[in-house]
Design a protein around this motif. Sequence first.
Motif, PDB file in Angstrom:
ATOM      1  N   ALA A 176      68.924  11.053  45.745  1.00 30.17           N
ATOM      2  CA  ALA A 176      70.341  10.684  45.647  1.00 30.17           C
ATOM      3  C   ALA A 176      70.638  10.276  44.209  1.00 30.17           C
ATOM      4  CB  ALA A 176      70.657   9.530  46.594  1.00 30.17           C
ATOM      5  N   LEU A 177      71.812  10.672  43.747  1.00 34.02           N
ATOM      6  CA  LEU A 177      72.298  10.232  42.436  1.00 34.02           C
ATOM      7  C   LEU A 177      73.191   9.026  42.685  1.00 34.02           C
ATOM      8  CD1 LEU A 177      72.593  10.859  39.367  1.00 34.02           C
ATOM      9  CD2 LEU A 177      74.660  12.146  39.971  1.00 34.02           C
TER      10      LEU A 177
ATOM     11  N   SER B  87      75.470  -2.991  37.896  1.00 32.67           N
ATOM     12  CA  SER B  87      75.380  -4.117  36.960  1.00 32.67           C
ATOM     13  C   SER B  87      74.028  -4.102  36.264  1.00 32.67           C
ATOM     14  CB  SER B  87      75.570  -5.457  37.694  1.00 32.67           C
ATOM     15  OG  SER B  87      74.482  -5.715  38.551  1.00 32.67           O
ATOM     16  N   VAL B  88      74.003  -4.673  35.077  1.00 30.51           N
ATOM     17  CA  VAL B  88      72.765  -4.805  34.304  1.00 30.51           C
ATOM     18  C   VAL B  88      72.753  -6.211  33.705  1.00 30.51           C
ATOM     19  CG1 VAL B  88      71.350  -3.914  32.399  1.00 30.51           C
ATOM     20  CG2 VAL B  88      72.841  -2.350  33.683  1.00 30.51           C
ATOM     21  N   LYS B  89      71.617  -6.878  33.810  1.00 27.92           N
ATOM     22  CA  LYS B  89      71.518  -8.222  33.221  1.00 27.92           C
ATOM     23  C   LYS B  89      70.246  -8.312  32.391  1.00 27.92           C
ATOM     24  CE  LYS B  89      71.928 -13.126  34.148  1.00 27.92           C
ATOM     25  NZ  LYS B  89      72.297 -14.179  35.124  1.00 27.92           N
ATOM     26  N   HIS B  90      70.386  -8.723  31.134  1.00 28.67           N
ATOM     27  CA  HIS B  90      69.235  -8.877  30.236  1.00 28.67           C
ATOM     28  C   HIS B  90      68.871 -10.362  30.140  1.00 28.67           C
ATOM     29  CE1 HIS B  90      69.107  -4.706  28.707  1.00 28.67           C
ATOM     30  NE2 HIS B  90      70.393  -4.731  29.015  1.00 28.67           N
TER      31      HIS B  90
ATOM     32  N   SER C  94      67.292  -6.842  34.633  1.00 35.02           N
ATOM     33  CA  SER C  94      67.433  -6.399  36.025  1.00 35.02           C
ATOM     34  C   SER C  94      68.678  -5.534  36.120  1.00 35.02           C
ATOM     35  CB  SER C  94      67.530  -7.599  36.970  1.00 35.02           C
ATOM     36  OG  SER C  94      68.700  -8.350  36.704  1.00 35.02           O
ATOM     37  N   PHE C  95      68.726  -4.705  37.147  1.00 33.85           N
ATOM     38  CA  PHE C  95      69.912  -3.880  37.344  1.00 33.85           C
ATOM     39  C   PHE C  95      70.104  -3.626  38.837  1.00 33.85           C
ATOM     40  CE2 PHE C  95      66.273  -1.141  36.737  1.00 33.85           C
ATOM     41  CZ  PHE C  95      66.445  -0.082  37.609  1.00 33.85           C
ATOM     42  N   GLU C  96      71.363  -3.445  39.203  1.00 36.42           N
ATOM     43  CA  GLU C  96      71.726  -3.156  40.582  1.00 36.42           C
ATOM     44  C   GLU C  96      72.332  -1.768  40.658  1.00 36.42           C
ATOM     45  OE1 GLU C  96      73.148  -6.596  43.423  1.00 36.42           O
ATOM     46  OE2 GLU C  96      74.145  -6.766  41.470  1.00 36.42           O
ATOM     47  N   ILE C  97      72.010  -1.074  41.734  1.00 39.74           N
ATOM     48  CA  ILE C  97      72.598   0.245  41.948  1.00 39.74           C
ATOM     49  C   ILE C  97      73.246   0.283  43.336  1.00 39.74           C
ATOM     50  CG2 ILE C  97      70.928   1.404  40.446  1.00 39.74           C
ATOM     51  CD1 ILE C  97      69.474   2.361  42.989  1.00 39.74           C
ATOM     52  N   ALA C  98      74.123   1.249  43.523  1.00 42.08           N
ATOM     53  CA  ALA C  98      74.734   1.435  44.843  1.00 42.08           C
ATOM     54  C   ALA C  98      73.644   1.843  45.826  1.00 42.08           C
ATOM     55  CB  ALA C  98      75.810   2.513  44.754  1.00 42.08           C
ATOM     56  N   ARG C  99      73.713   1.311  47.033  1.00 44.36           N
ATOM     57  CA  ARG C  99      72.719   1.632  48.052  1.00 44.36           C
ATOM     58  C   ARG C  99      73.238   2.740  48.969  1.00 44.36           C
ATOM     59  NH1 ARG C  99      70.047  -2.521  52.519  1.00 44.36           N
ATOM     60  NH2 ARG C  99      68.909  -0.931  53.711  1.00 44.36           N
TER      61      ARG C  99
ATOM     62  N   ILE D 222      70.428   1.494  29.970  1.00 46.33           N
ATOM     63  CA  ILE D 222      71.439   1.847  30.969  1.00 46.33           C
ATOM     64  C   ILE D 222      72.565   0.818  30.991  1.00 46.33           C
ATOM     65  CG2 ILE D 222      69.879   3.174  32.459  1.00 46.33           C
ATOM     66  CD1 ILE D 222      69.809   0.719  34.325  1.00 46.33           C
ATOM     67  N   THR D 223      73.747   1.281  31.381  1.00 45.80           N
ATOM     68  CA  THR D 223      74.925   0.422  31.497  1.00 45.80           C
ATOM     69  C   THR D 223      75.618   0.750  32.818  1.00 45.80           C
ATOM     70  OG1 THR D 223      76.479   2.000  30.514  1.00 45.80           O
ATOM     71  CG2 THR D 223      75.231   0.602  28.975  1.00 45.80           C
ATOM     72  N   THR D 224      76.739   0.099  33.056  1.00 42.82           N
ATOM     73  CA  THR D 224      77.502   0.371  34.280  1.00 42.82           C
ATOM     74  C   THR D 224      78.182   1.743  34.234  1.00 42.82           C
ATOM     75  OG1 THR D 224      79.318  -0.904  33.329  1.00 42.82           O
ATOM     76  CG2 THR D 224      77.880  -2.039  34.884  1.00 42.82           C
ATOM     77  N   LYS D 225      78.040   2.443  33.127  1.00 45.98           N
ATOM     78  CA  LYS D 225      78.548   3.818  33.035  1.00 45.98           C
ATOM     79  C   LYS D 225      77.439   4.833  33.360  1.00 45.98           C
ATOM     80  CE  LYS D 225      82.048   2.733  29.526  1.00 45.98           C
ATOM     81  NZ  LYS D 225      82.512   2.984  28.138  1.00 45.98           N
ATOM     82  N   SER D 226      76.244   4.306  33.631  1.00 46.18           N
ATOM     83  CA  SER D 226      75.088   5.174  33.889  1.00 46.18           C
ATOM     84  C   SER D 226      74.895   5.438  35.376  1.00 46.18           C
ATOM     85  CB  SER D 226      73.808   4.526  33.339  1.00 46.18           C
ATOM     86  OG  SER D 226      73.940   4.142  31.986  1.00 46.18           O
ATOM     87  N   SER D 227      74.110   6.458  35.657  1.00 47.46           N
ATOM     88  CA  SER D 227      73.633   6.730  37.015  1.00 47.46           C
ATOM     89  C   SER D 227      72.134   6.982  36.940  1.00 47.46           C
ATOM     90  CB  SER D 227      74.329   7.956  37.606  1.00 47.46           C
ATOM     91  OG  SER D 227      75.700   7.700  37.835  1.00 47.46           O
TER      92      SER D 227
END
Length: 268
Positions: free
Chosen positions: A12-13, A18-21, A28-33, A90-95
């Motif tokens: 899945a793409l 979110s990304v937190k440094h 850490s980063f969160e992606i859609a589940r 990666i940023t919130t514009k990334s996949s």
Amino acid sequence: MNNKFELSNEYALVRVLSVKHYTNNLFSFEIARPKKLRFKPGEFIMIGLIIRGELVFRAYSICSPTWSNTLEFYSVKVPNGLFTTFLHKITTKSSVIIKMKPTGNLILETLRPGKRLFLLCTGTGVSPFVSIVFNHETYIKYDEVIVVLTCRYSQDLQFFNNKLKQLTKVSYIRPYTKNKLRFYLSVTRELYPYIGRITWLIKSGRIITDLMTYNFNKMDRFMICGSRQMVFNVTKLLKKLGYNRGAINNPQDFVYEKAYISHFKGKN
């Protein structure tokens, strides 16, 4: 996305939410589940990036609770590491691309019934244990759950400390953790209330003294996640103390993630 990377149903793409440094290297980063993705606390999935025209995957433990709508991961940027150098940007514009089938050995089913569960980890090895301590079944199965996390510097503990704060705000889990969840955080390269590597903390009896608890016994269970050398040293020590390694088809006293051990000699 180039047609040559057309995905099957196994993949899945997904969007980065979110990304937190936390430091120059820890983030850490969160992606859609994806709705169809199911996992057990402690499992990992493969995360992929297209790097210089190639699709490259690495294993990442899921930090999220099983009931979360997002998937969170914790990573370190490895010096000169191909994958993590790109992942760090990666940023919130990334996949990212994920394989839809989680797996792994760090699940409760690999251990025999016991009284006390030690989650022994270094650095980002705490990742699978975050999901486990957010799981109410962990506290049903064990009288005590003790997270032992060792990092180089105190600033490297930020991610886990944030997770502990979040845990206190989850009304569903909070009653289960009461008088059961404990944690022991130590560092190795600066002054801190607790100092020392996990093997030394166990060998010296320091951890038992500091926690003001009883000595290790046959009802203790262990999960181990961290650097290759740490896992080797700790498992060797546990075997010497009379504990046996478990697996999904043969639950025993301790378990570690074999997939990560093979990755440590590879690229990062």
